[in-house]
Design an enzyme around this catalytic site. Sequence first.
Site, short mmCIF file in Angstrom:
data_model
loop_
_atom_site.label_atom_id
_atom_site.label_comp_id
_atom_site.label_asym_id
_atom_site.label_seq_id
_atom_site.Cartn_x
_atom_site.Cartn_y
_atom_site.Cartn_z
N SER A 31 -14.67 -18.52 -7.93
CA SER A 31 -15.35 -18.66 -9.21
C SER A 31 -15.03 -20.01 -9.83
CB SER A 31 -14.92 -17.55 -10.16
OG SER A 31 -15.35 -17.88 -11.47
N HIS A 56 -19.36 -18.82 -6.82
CA HIS A 56 -19.68 -17.95 -7.95
C HIS A 56 -19.74 -18.80 -9.22
CE1 HIS A 56 -19.86 -14.02 -9.94
NE2 HIS A 56 -19.03 -14.51 -10.85
N ASP A 58 -20.27 -18.74 -13.18
CA ASP A 58 -20.23 -17.90 -14.38
C ASP A 58 -20.89 -18.60 -15.55
OD1 ASP A 58 -18.75 -15.52 -13.60
OD2 ASP A 58 -17.10 -16.91 -13.20
N MET A 60 -22.10 -18.39 -19.35
CA MET A 60 -21.79 -17.63 -20.58
C MET A 60 -22.46 -18.30 -21.78
SD MET A 60 -17.76 -17.03 -20.00
CE MET A 60 -17.11 -16.38 -18.47
N HIS A 89 -23.92 -15.83 -11.97
CA HIS A 89 -23.60 -14.61 -12.73
C HIS A 89 -23.93 -14.90 -14.18
CE1 HIS A 89 -20.15 -11.77 -14.24
NE2 HIS A 89 -21.35 -11.32 -14.55
N MET A 91 -24.01 -14.18 -17.72
CA MET A 91 -23.47 -13.37 -18.82
C MET A 91 -24.15 -13.87 -20.08
SD MET A 91 -19.56 -13.31 -17.48
CE MET A 91 -19.85 -14.71 -16.41
N MET A 160 -17.98 -5.40 -12.65
CA MET A 160 -16.96 -6.16 -13.39
C MET A 160 -15.66 -5.35 -13.43
SD MET A 160 -18.20 -9.05 -14.17
CE MET A 160 -16.70 -9.58 -15.01
N GLY A 165 -16.15 -12.63 -19.81
CA GLY A 165 -15.96 -13.65 -20.85
C GLY A 165 -14.87 -14.65 -20.52
N PHE A 166 -13.85 -14.19 -19.81
CA PHE A 166 -12.72 -15.07 -19.56
C PHE A 166 -12.13 -14.82 -18.17
CE2 PHE A 166 -13.12 -14.33 -24.05
CZ PHE A 166 -13.11 -15.63 -24.56
N ASP A 195 -15.57 -8.48 -9.47
CA ASP A 195 -15.32 -9.71 -10.21
C ASP A 195 -14.34 -9.47 -11.35
OD1 ASP A 195 -15.49 -12.16 -11.45
OD2 ASP A 195 -17.60 -11.98 -12.02
N SER A 218 -8.86 -17.53 -10.78
CA SER A 218 -7.47 -18.00 -10.92
C SER A 218 -6.69 -17.92 -9.63
CB SER A 218 -6.72 -17.15 -11.95
OG SER A 218 -7.54 -16.80 -13.01
C1 DX5 Z 1 -15.30 -13.32 -16.03
C2 DX5 Z 1 -16.04 -13.96 -14.88
C3 DX5 Z 1 -15.26 -14.03 -13.64
C4 DX5 Z 1 -14.01 -14.85 -13.73
C5 DX5 Z 1 -12.99 -14.27 -12.80
O1 DX5 Z 1 -16.16 -13.13 -17.08
O2 DX5 Z 1 -17.22 -13.25 -14.61
O3 DX5 Z 1 -16.06 -14.48 -12.55
O4 DX5 Z 1 -14.20 -16.20 -13.40
O5 DX5 Z 1 -11.80 -14.93 -12.99
P1 DX5 Z 1 -10.42 -14.39 -12.40
O6 DX5 Z 1 -10.58 -14.30 -10.92
O7 DX5 Z 1 -9.46 -15.41 -12.84
O8 DX5 Z 1 -10.19 -13.02 -13.02
ZN ZN Z 2 -18.35 -13.76 -12.72
#
Ligand code: DX5
Ligand code: ZN
Length: 245
Positions: A31, A56, A58, A60, A89, A91, A160, A165-166, A195, A218
């Site tokens: 990601s 991936h 993300d 937002m 993805h 969001m 999820m 969000g984070f 995810d 991460s």
């Molecule tokens: C969260 C995202 C994820 C995020 C995952 O809202 O959709 O894709 O980047 O991050 P980690 O792997 O650090 O939980």
């Molecule tokens: Zn994601």
Amino acid sequence: MVTGKKTTTAVPQGPQAPFALATPGIRIAPSLLAADFSRLAQQVKLVEDGGADLLHLDVMDGHFVPNISFGPAVIKSLRGRSRLFFDAHLMIAEPRRYVEAFAGAGCDSITFHAEVSDRPQDVIAEIRMHSKSVGVSINPGTDVAVIEDILPLVDIVLVMSVWPGFGGQAFIDDVLPKVERLRELLGDHQRIEIDGGLDEETVERAVSAGADTIVAGSSIFHRPDPVEAMRRLRALADAAEEQRR
Ligand code: DX5
Ligand code: ZN
């Protein structure tokens, strides 16, 4: 035609879905949210050369989720540098409105959230119109029953395992029964992506439940050696998949 000059502005596309999604086996999807945003192109190259299957992305909007990340312009600029399958993805509150922009930016799959779409069939039709793979995502608090009717229409279900969000949140084990249920409902040609909070400790549980596409932010980009981290995740996921079958 003037030789030596670039005559096309076409956006390069990633590999077609049949290669990236349809063959069996685990897929690892780093990601980009966890990457160093000051050097995105190098970070993409690092995981691409290191064997990532999907990238991936993300997106937002500060409405559906409290955070804001990046949009089609950033994705388009990376598209010119990478052959990876781009897994968007979204969001965002109004996915249908933005399908064209993300398709045009070079995304290969577009995943929207069930929670924002009272007419998910229309979003799916819009994504298909642009010849992209279709994903639908459910938050930790959303039941599989909410998307059951549309399951035959999608290529990917993104479960999820954190509240979106984070990055960097802890894996929520309570979502695993939903993964098991989806495995019963979905065909072999459809993927279950998971995810949030995936790392060396949680990946086996996710795969044992039936997930086959592993998003990790991460636990790849924040490690001293992201390529080695990806290899370890894949080895653990492959072993768990072997056990499950
Ligand atoms: C969260 C995202 C994820 C995020 C995952 O809202 O959709 O894709 O980047 O991050 P980690 O792997 O650090 O939980
Ligand atoms: Zn994601």
